[in-house]
Each structure stands twice: as structure tokens, then as C-alpha cells.
Design an enzyme around this catalytic site. Sequence first.
Site, PDB file in Angstrom:
ATOM      1  N   LYS A  10     -11.701 -30.058 -10.295  1.00 18.66           N
ATOM      2  CA  LYS A  10     -12.427 -30.692 -10.816  1.00 18.66           C
ATOM      3  C   LYS A  10     -13.488 -31.334 -10.218  1.00 18.66           C
ATOM      4  O   LYS A  10     -13.414 -31.319  -9.386  1.00 18.66           O
ATOM      5  CB  LYS A  10     -12.325 -31.567 -12.097  1.00 18.66           C
ATOM      6  CG  LYS A  10     -10.899 -30.575 -13.135  1.00 18.66           C
ATOM      7  CD  LYS A  10     -10.780 -31.684 -14.402  1.00 18.66           C
ATOM      8  CE  LYS A  10      -9.715 -31.230 -14.853  1.00 18.66           C
ATOM      9  NZ  LYS A  10      -9.021 -31.751 -16.259  1.00 18.66           N
ATOM     10  N   ASN A 113      -9.283 -36.569 -13.203  1.00 15.29           N
ATOM     11  CA  ASN A 113      -8.712 -36.690 -13.011  1.00 15.29           C
ATOM     12  C   ASN A 113      -7.774 -35.444 -12.156  1.00 15.29           C
ATOM     13  O   ASN A 113      -6.813 -34.693 -11.976  1.00 15.29           O
ATOM     14  CB  ASN A 113      -6.597 -35.996 -14.066  1.00 15.29           C
ATOM     15  CG  ASN A 113      -7.206 -35.182 -15.151  1.00 15.29           C
ATOM     16  OD1 ASN A 113      -7.881 -34.004 -14.757  1.00 15.29           O
ATOM     17  ND2 ASN A 113      -5.990 -35.286 -15.864  1.00 15.29           N
TER      18      ASN A 113
HETATM   19  P1  CMP Z   1      -6.984 -30.841 -18.671  1.00 18.66           P
HETATM   20  O1  CMP Z   1      -5.826 -30.510 -18.141  1.00 18.66           O
HETATM   21  O2  CMP Z   1      -8.587 -30.755 -17.519  1.00 18.66           O
HETATM   22  O3  CMP Z   1      -6.608 -31.085 -20.268  1.00 18.66           O
HETATM   23  C1  CMP Z   1      -7.648 -31.662 -21.210  1.00 18.66           C
HETATM   24  C2  CMP Z   1      -8.230 -32.920 -20.175  1.00 18.66           C
HETATM   25  O4  CMP Z   1      -9.035 -34.004 -20.597  1.00 18.66           O
HETATM   26  C3  CMP Z   1      -7.677 -33.639 -19.470  1.00 18.66           C
HETATM   27  O5  CMP Z   1      -7.267 -32.257 -18.040  1.00 18.66           O
HETATM   28  C4  CMP Z   1      -8.030 -34.730 -18.914  1.00 18.66           C
HETATM   29  O6  CMP Z   1      -9.033 -35.069 -17.932  1.00 18.66           O
HETATM   30  C5  CMP Z   1      -8.688 -35.261 -20.046  1.00 18.66           C
HETATM   31  N1  CMP Z   1      -8.832 -35.931 -20.896  1.00 18.66           N
HETATM   32  C6  CMP Z   1      -9.338 -37.449 -21.046  1.00 18.66           C
HETATM   33  N2  CMP Z   1      -9.116 -38.250 -21.614  1.00 18.66           N
HETATM   34  C7  CMP Z   1      -7.727 -37.892 -21.863  1.00 18.66           C
HETATM   35  C8  CMP Z   1      -6.786 -38.692 -22.397  1.00 18.66           C
HETATM   36  N3  CMP Z   1      -7.231 -39.642 -22.963  1.00 18.66           N
HETATM   37  N4  CMP Z   1      -6.483 -37.860 -23.117  1.00 18.66           N
HETATM   38  C9  CMP Z   1      -5.861 -36.344 -22.182  1.00 18.66           C
HETATM   39  N5  CMP Z   1      -6.226 -35.565 -21.610  1.00 18.66           N
HETATM   40  C10 CMP Z   1      -8.479 -36.494 -21.701  1.00 18.66           C
END
Ligand code: CMP
Length: 139
Positions: A10, A113
Site C-alpha cells: 500500500k 496497514n
Molecule cells: P484491507 O485488507 O486492504 O481491506 C480493507 C481495508 O480497509 C483494510 O485492509 C484496512 O486497511 C482498511 N480499514 C480502515 N479502517 C478499517 C476498519 N475500521 N476496519 C477494517 N478495515 C479498515
Amino acid sequence: AIQRTFSIIKPDATARNLTGKINAKIEDAGLRIIAQKRIHMTKEQAEGFYGVHRERPFFNDLVSFMISGPVVVQVLEGEDAIAKYREVMGATNPENAEPGTIRKEFAESIEANSVHGSDAPETAAQEIPFFFSDDEIVG
Ligand code: CMP
């Protein structure tokens, strides 16, 4: 069984020059990077890719973050690749991630993340062709 999974390094990670360190963790776990390209997602791509999260409160911020800089999209292959990559990544929220995982070592927040990985075979089967044509995947 040998599986394929879809991965994104990312914008928070590309901004901090962590592509190589993340790839080393992927390869050290026995996963093979069989397709990889650095792209800057359009808003339409990010909205489409994360379409399942459209109704979530974090959707707009997530899309803005994912188009805030370059990403590296990848296809990973190996034994139980989907579960294995989820282990290597660690929990979505880096505060809950195990030591040694990508997110524990590198992630900045639940949003920034550092990596994405498919959560199931059906998801991988949708996510891989969203970014890669068959001829770009060299297994
Ligand atoms: P990803 O696996 O890319 O899928 C959805 C993304 O939303 C997740 O990783 C996080 O980076 C992002 N995200 C941001 N806020 C939240 C949240 N509160 N709960 C879950 N995912 C979140």
C-alpha cells in the site's frame, strides 16, 4: 494445495521505501511472487476493488488513502498461499498483529496497514484478474 493469492503493497509502505523488505518477508515464507507491477490506482479502480466495503464508514477514507500514492500489486503462489500470506501480514489492525509480521513491523494504523491480501479463494479469484491479465502472470 498450491494456491494463488492477490497482494497489494500500500501507499504508506511504498512511500517509506519498504517494497524490498516486504518482498523479503513474502519470499522467506516460501511464497513466490509470480506477477508484480507498480501502479497508481485511479479512484474508479480503488472504488471497484473495495466495492464490498462501499457501505462501511471508512470507505471514503480508504479509497483516498489507496490513491494517495503508488502501490505494488502482486500475485503470490505457494502451498496454502491465502492463509500463509495472511499469517505473514498479521492482523488488519497492527496493534493486534503478532511479532515478526509485516503489519507489526511496518504498519502505521488500521488504514495505513502496509499490505492487503485476499481473504478467501473466491476473493483471490476476483482480485487477481481485476489487476492482471493471464499473460502477466508467470508461474
Ligand atoms: P484491507 O485488507 O486492504 O481491506 C480493507 C481495508 O480497509 C483494510 O485492509 C484496512 O486497511 C482498511 N480499514 C480502515 N479502517 C478499517 C476498519 N475500521 N476496519 C477494517 N478495515 C479498515
